[in-house]
Design a protein around this motif. Structure first.
Motif, PDB file in Angstrom:
ATOM      1  N   PHE A   1      57.809  42.668  48.283  1.00 10.64           N
ATOM      2  CA  PHE A   1      56.523  42.945  48.918  1.00 10.64           C
ATOM      3  C   PHE A   1      56.083  44.373  48.630  1.00 10.64           C
ATOM      4  O   PHE A   1      54.930  44.623  48.287  1.00 10.64           O
ATOM      5  CB  PHE A   1      56.603  42.712  50.430  1.00 10.64           C
ATOM      6  N   SER A   2      57.009  45.322  48.731  1.00 12.87           N
ATOM      7  CA  SER A   2      56.646  46.710  48.439  1.00 12.87           C
ATOM      8  C   SER A   2      56.319  46.874  46.957  1.00 12.87           C
ATOM      9  O   SER A   2      55.436  47.649  46.592  1.00 12.87           O
ATOM     10  CB  SER A   2      57.745  47.668  48.871  1.00 12.87           C
ATOM     11  N   PHE A   3      57.009  46.137  46.085  1.00 12.23           N
ATOM     12  CA  PHE A   3      56.691  46.166  44.656  1.00 12.23           C
ATOM     13  C   PHE A   3      55.290  45.615  44.412  1.00 12.23           C
ATOM     14  O   PHE A   3      54.538  46.145  43.611  1.00 12.23           O
ATOM     15  CB  PHE A   3      57.726  45.358  43.869  1.00 12.23           C
ATOM     16  N   SER A   4      54.929  44.553  45.117  1.00  9.54           N
ATOM     17  CA  SER A   4      53.607  43.955  44.990  1.00  9.54           C
ATOM     18  C   SER A   4      52.534  44.945  45.426  1.00  9.54           C
ATOM     19  O   SER A   4      51.483  45.062  44.794  1.00  9.54           O
ATOM     20  CB  SER A   4      53.524  42.686  45.830  1.00  9.54           C
ATOM     21  N   ARG A   5      52.788  45.671  46.496  1.00  6.60           N
ATOM     22  CA  ARG A   5      51.834  46.688  46.945  1.00  6.60           C
ATOM     23  C   ARG A   5      51.716  47.784  45.898  1.00  6.60           C
ATOM     24  O   ARG A   5      50.634  48.311  45.659  1.00  6.60           O
ATOM     25  CB  ARG A   5      52.248  47.253  48.294  1.00  6.60           C
ATOM     26  N   SER A   6      52.817  48.118  45.252  1.00  5.10           N
ATOM     27  CA  SER A   6      52.800  49.126  44.198  1.00  5.10           C
ATOM     28  C   SER A   6      51.946  48.650  43.025  1.00  5.10           C
ATOM     29  O   SER A   6      51.197  49.422  42.441  1.00  5.10           O
ATOM     30  CB  SER A   6      54.223  49.425  43.742  1.00  5.10           C
ATOM     31  N   ARG A   7      52.060  47.363  42.675  1.00  5.28           N
ATOM     32  CA  ARG A   7      51.260  46.806  41.577  1.00  5.28           C
ATOM     33  C   ARG A   7      49.771  46.844  41.921  1.00  5.28           C
ATOM     34  O   ARG A   7      48.944  47.123  41.062  1.00  5.28           O
ATOM     35  CB  ARG A   7      51.676  45.367  41.266  1.00  5.28           C
ATOM     36  N   SER A   8      49.412  46.583  43.183  1.00  9.89           N
ATOM     37  CA  SER A   8      48.000  46.642  43.538  1.00  9.89           C
ATOM     38  C   SER A   8      47.487  48.075  43.459  1.00  9.89           C
ATOM     39  O   SER A   8      46.347  48.305  43.066  1.00  9.89           O
ATOM     40  CB  SER A   8      47.763  46.043  44.925  1.00  9.89           C
ATOM     41  N   GLN A   9      48.320  49.038  43.802  1.00 11.19           N
ATOM     42  CA  GLN A   9      47.930  50.440  43.646  1.00 11.19           C
ATOM     43  C   GLN A   9      47.776  50.786  42.165  1.00 11.19           C
ATOM     44  O   GLN A   9      46.874  51.525  41.790  1.00 11.19           O
ATOM     45  CB  GLN A   9      48.970  51.364  44.298  1.00 11.19           C
ATOM     46  N   ASP A  10      48.650  50.229  41.318  1.00 13.12           N
ATOM     47  CA  ASP A  10      48.524  50.436  39.876  1.00 13.12           C
ATOM     48  C   ASP A  10      47.196  49.901  39.356  1.00 13.12           C
ATOM     49  O   ASP A  10      46.552  50.511  38.508  1.00 13.12           O
ATOM     50  CB  ASP A  10      49.670  49.759  39.125  1.00 13.12           C
ATOM     51  N   ARG A  11      46.769  48.744  39.880  1.00 12.00           N
ATOM     52  CA  ARG A  11      45.491  48.183  39.454  1.00 12.00           C
ATOM     53  C   ARG A  11      44.330  49.089  39.853  1.00 12.00           C
ATOM     54  O   ARG A  11      43.390  49.302  39.091  1.00 12.00           O
ATOM     55  CB  ARG A  11      45.312  46.780  40.042  1.00 12.00           C
ATOM     56  N   LYS A  12      44.413  49.623  41.064  1.00 13.58           N
ATOM     57  CA  LYS A  12      43.363  50.539  41.528  1.00 13.58           C
ATOM     58  C   LYS A  12      43.330  51.780  40.648  1.00 13.58           C
ATOM     59  O   LYS A  12      42.257  52.224  40.226  1.00 13.58           O
ATOM     60  CB  LYS A  12      43.599  50.916  42.987  1.00 13.58           C
ATOM     61  N   ASP A  13      44.497  52.325  40.359  1.00 12.28           N
ATOM     62  CA  ASP A  13      44.559  53.495  39.477  1.00 12.28           C
ATOM     63  C   ASP A  13      44.000  53.172  38.095  1.00 12.28           C
ATOM     64  O   ASP A  13      43.327  53.992  37.483  1.00 12.28           O
ATOM     65  CB  ASP A  13      45.998  53.991  39.348  1.00 12.28           C
ATOM     66  N   PHE A  14      44.296  51.971  37.611  1.00 12.85           N
ATOM     67  CA  PHE A  14      43.790  51.560  36.310  1.00 12.85           C
ATOM     68  C   PHE A  14      42.266  51.524  36.303  1.00 12.85           C
ATOM     69  O   PHE A  14      41.624  52.006  35.378  1.00 12.85           O
ATOM     70  CB  PHE A  14      44.335  50.188  35.922  1.00 12.85           C
ATOM     71  N   LEU A  15      41.694  50.936  37.342  1.00 10.69           N
ATOM     72  CA  LEU A  15      40.237  50.843  37.383  1.00 10.69           C
ATOM     73  C   LEU A  15      39.597  52.232  37.437  1.00 10.69           C
ATOM     74  O   LEU A  15      38.572  52.476  36.799  1.00 10.69           O
ATOM     75  CB  LEU A  15      39.800  49.985  38.565  1.00 10.69           C
ATOM     76  N   ASP A  16      40.208  53.147  38.189  1.00 14.30           N
ATOM     77  CA  ASP A  16      39.703  54.529  38.211  1.00 14.30           C
ATOM     78  C   ASP A  16      39.809  55.159  36.826  1.00 14.30           C
ATOM     79  O   ASP A  16      38.882  55.823  36.363  1.00 14.30           O
ATOM     80  CB  ASP A  16      40.472  55.372  39.236  1.00 14.30           C
ATOM     81  N   LEU A  17      40.937  54.952  36.175  1.00 15.52           N
ATOM     82  CA  LEU A  17      41.152  55.499  34.835  1.00 15.52           C
ATOM     83  C   LEU A  17      40.192  54.871  33.829  1.00 15.52           C
ATOM     84  O   LEU A  17      39.623  55.550  32.978  1.00 15.52           O
ATOM     85  CB  LEU A  17      42.601  55.261  34.410  1.00 15.52           C
ATOM     86  N   PHE A  18      39.974  53.568  33.945  1.00 16.15           N
ATOM     87  CA  PHE A  18      39.128  52.858  33.005  1.00 16.15           C
ATOM     88  C   PHE A  18      37.668  53.308  33.135  1.00 16.15           C
ATOM     89  O   PHE A  18      36.969  53.471  32.153  1.00 16.15           O
ATOM     90  CB  PHE A  18      39.245  51.348  33.238  1.00 16.15           C
ATOM     91  N   ARG A  19      37.228  53.511  34.385  1.00 15.51           N
ATOM     92  CA  ARG A  19      35.867  53.980  34.614  1.00 15.51           C
ATOM     93  C   ARG A  19      35.648  55.366  34.025  1.00 15.51           C
ATOM     94  O   ARG A  19      34.607  55.658  33.472  1.00 15.51           O
ATOM     95  CB  ARG A  19      35.578  54.012  36.124  1.00 15.51           C
ATOM     96  N   ALA A  20      36.651  56.224  34.173  1.00 15.44           N
ATOM     97  CA  ALA A  20      36.527  57.605  33.701  1.00 15.44           C
ATOM     98  C   ALA A  20      36.847  57.747  32.224  1.00 15.44           C
ATOM     99  O   ALA A  20      36.676  58.818  31.665  1.00 15.44           O
ATOM    100  CB  ALA A  20      37.459  58.503  34.509  1.00 15.44           C
ATOM    101  N   GLY A  21      37.316  56.698  31.572  1.00 21.32           N
ATOM    102  CA  GLY A  21      37.816  56.799  30.201  1.00 21.32           C
ATOM    103  C   GLY A  21      36.745  56.766  29.141  1.00 21.32           C
ATOM    104  O   GLY A  21      36.345  55.714  28.681  1.00 21.32           O
ATOM    105  N   ASN A  22      36.265  57.938  28.778  1.00 17.66           N
ATOM    106  CA  ASN A  22      35.343  58.026  27.658  1.00 17.66           C
ATOM    107  C   ASN A  22      36.093  58.262  26.358  1.00 17.66           C
ATOM    108  O   ASN A  22      35.545  58.134  25.288  1.00 17.66           O
ATOM    109  CB  ASN A  22      34.335  59.168  27.892  1.00 17.66           C
ATOM    110  N   ASP A  23      37.339  58.635  26.461  1.00 16.31           N
ATOM    111  CA  ASP A  23      38.159  58.961  25.308  1.00 16.31           C
ATOM    112  C   ASP A  23      38.992  57.746  24.933  1.00 16.31           C
ATOM    113  O   ASP A  23      40.102  57.579  25.400  1.00 16.31           O
ATOM    114  CB  ASP A  23      39.061  60.152  25.654  1.00 16.31           C
ATOM    115  N   GLU A  24      38.440  56.858  24.129  1.00 15.09           N
ATOM    116  CA  GLU A  24      39.139  55.618  23.813  1.00 15.09           C
ATOM    117  C   GLU A  24      40.006  55.762  22.567  1.00 15.09           C
ATOM    118  O   GLU A  24      39.856  55.028  21.596  1.00 15.09           O
ATOM    119  CB  GLU A  24      38.142  54.475  23.679  1.00 15.09           C
ATOM    120  N   THR A  25      40.957  56.677  22.618  1.00 16.47           N
ATOM    121  CA  THR A  25      41.914  56.822  21.530  1.00 16.47           C
ATOM    122  C   THR A  25      42.950  55.715  21.648  1.00 16.47           C
ATOM    123  O   THR A  25      43.021  55.011  22.661  1.00 16.47           O
ATOM    124  CB  THR A  25      42.608  58.192  21.607  1.00 16.47           C
TER     125      THR A  25
END
Length: 194
Positions: A31-55
């Motif tokens: 369960f705690s791992f699952s919560r960690s994965r959902s936080q990873d998804r949130k971080d990904f979406l923040d990173l993806f939105r800010a990602g203008n540098d598509e190297t």
């Protein structure tokens, strides 16, 4: 309450109680791992939105962040240009343990030579299913014998060890077979491999 169960079962229920206790601890960890994965998804979406540098590095790390596998940037771009990029990335990332890419030619291939044959993959999937059913049946039968009192003393502990061992190997065979079957479908659907 546990003392009463042990008293009623005449000490034969100690192993199942230990397994239940360990299972509860594992469920809490998952369960705690699952919560960690959902936080990873949130971080990904923040990173993806800010990602203008598509190297290549950015795209590889950002896809790894949400899908869990380091896919080559060229493959990610290929999958993202398809009709269902999210589904394709997810399924290919889940199958990536079985697949690899030659850096020079860009050719995709099965990591294990035996899996390069379609017949060998299908036979292995069927064999793993049979192994699962046989070992799961043995595990359940031994657990039944342990609970009904067919074993006593030291043989009871050995029988419970075999219950856990055969059950664990059966679960491993089931998981590996399912992952291989999914990878077999994925390479045809998204990668055009045989």
């Amino acid at each position: 309450m546990i003392e009463k169960l042990l008293e009623i079962g005449d000490g034969k229920l100690i192993v199942p109680l230990i397994v239940v206790s360990v299972g509860m601890a594992l469920a809490k960890g998952l369960f705690s791992f699952s919560r960690s994965r959902s936080q990873d998804r949130k971080d990904f979406l923040d990173l993806f939105r800010a990602g203008n540098d598509e190297t290549d590095l950015w795209i590889t790390v950002s896809v790894r962040h949400v899908f869990g596998a380091y896919l080559p940037a060229s493959l990610i771009r290929q999958l993202m240009s398809g009709p269902q990029p999210g589904r394709a990335l997810l399924e290919v990332a889940n199958a990536w343990d079985f697949i690899d890419m030659d850096d020079e030619t860009g050719e995709l291939f099965w990591r294990r030579k035996i899996l390069r044959s379609v017949k060998a993959r299908l036979v292995l999937i069927r064999v793993l299913a049979i192994v699962y059913f046989v070992l799961a049946s043995i595990s359940l039968f031994l657990a039944y014998l342990c609970l009904t009192g067919s074993f006593d003393g030291r043989t009871l502990w050995i029988a419970w060890a075999y219950v856990l061992l055969s059950g664990g190997v059966a679960l491993g065979a089931l998981m590996y077979g399912d992952n291989l079957r999914d990878a077999h479908k994925v390479v045809r659907r998204w990668l055009g491999m045989t």
